[in-house]
Design a protein around this motif. Sequence first.
Motif, PDB file in Angstrom:
ATOM      1  N   ARG A  49      46.929  64.174 -61.157  1.00  0.00           N
ATOM      2  CA  ARG A  49      46.023  65.063 -61.792  1.00  0.00           C
ATOM      3  C   ARG A  49      46.695  66.363 -61.846  1.00  0.00           C
ATOM      4  N   GLU A  52      49.328  67.110 -64.171  1.00  0.00           N
ATOM      5  CA  GLU A  52      48.773  67.369 -65.519  1.00  0.00           C
ATOM      6  C   GLU A  52      48.448  68.447 -65.555  1.00  0.00           C
ATOM      7  N   ARG A  56      49.987  71.252 -68.018  1.00  0.00           N
ATOM      8  CA  ARG A  56      48.928  71.888 -69.143  1.00  0.00           C
ATOM      9  C   ARG A  56      49.224  73.328 -69.255  1.00  0.00           C
ATOM     10  N   ALA A 113      53.448  63.924 -66.040  1.00  0.00           N
ATOM     11  CA  ALA A 113      52.096  64.006 -66.820  1.00  0.00           C
ATOM     12  C   ALA A 113      52.479  63.284 -68.207  1.00  0.00           C
ATOM     13  N   GLN A 114      53.685  63.415 -68.820  1.00  0.00           N
ATOM     14  CA  GLN A 114      53.892  62.394 -69.971  1.00  0.00           C
ATOM     15  C   GLN A 114      53.488  60.794 -69.718  1.00  0.00           C
ATOM     16  N   ARG A 116      51.613  59.536 -67.239  1.00  0.00           N
ATOM     17  CA  ARG A 116      50.378  59.213 -67.279  1.00  0.00           C
ATOM     18  C   ARG A 116      49.644  59.232 -68.682  1.00  0.00           C
ATOM     19  N   GLN A 117      50.081  60.105 -69.708  1.00  0.00           N
ATOM     20  CA  GLN A 117      49.471  60.133 -70.756  1.00  0.00           C
ATOM     21  C   GLN A 117      49.719  58.906 -71.578  1.00  0.00           C
TER      22      GLN A 117
END
Length: 204
Positions: A49, A52, A56, A113-114, A116-117
């Motif tokens: 988290r 991410e 962002r 982050a990518q 996880r997405q």
Amino acid sequence: MAPERETAARERHPAGATAAGRPRMPRLDQPRPPRRRFLPEWDPEAFGRLSEKIARFLGTGRFIVWMTVVIIVWVLWNIAAPRHLRFDEYPFIFLTLMLSLQASYAAPLILLAQNRQDDRDRVNLEQDRKQNERSIADTEYLTREVAALRTGLGEVATRDWIRSELQDLLKELEERRRHDGHAGHVVFPAERAERPPGRDTDDR
């Protein structure tokens, strides 16, 4: 008293082959004790988290503006400030090192982050596929039910069919009445009661 003590001691410390000092095996109905770890532990979800959030923020215009402001202030300070206050003179090696360090940390965080997405997208696609399969199955079931209902309704007397049958029956009765009226016969008993006495066809 002495024999009782000896028997109690034998029960506590059994002798023979079973009393050999073998290592105690862990029980299968109990969880294993946690092992000692020398490396630091962290929560993968919390770290994901955080990555991410950082990714962002790195992808916003605010970060670019702030980074540009910091670089301009850095360069101007190390050019226009007094020599004893400068901490990174030209060619700004320390600034280059800091930017490289920032890029080296930003790239893995963005990749994490990518990933996880991608995992979330994969789960969503799997759920959508299952939902589509259920919708297709429900649609096929409803189609079969509607076809069965249509087949069943084809053999059921509808209102229009009953109305047409009654109309045909009335026409047939009218034709019989007209034909019997010419022949001198009464179809309906009510007509016999309406005729005046002495006019019956049997009296002729």
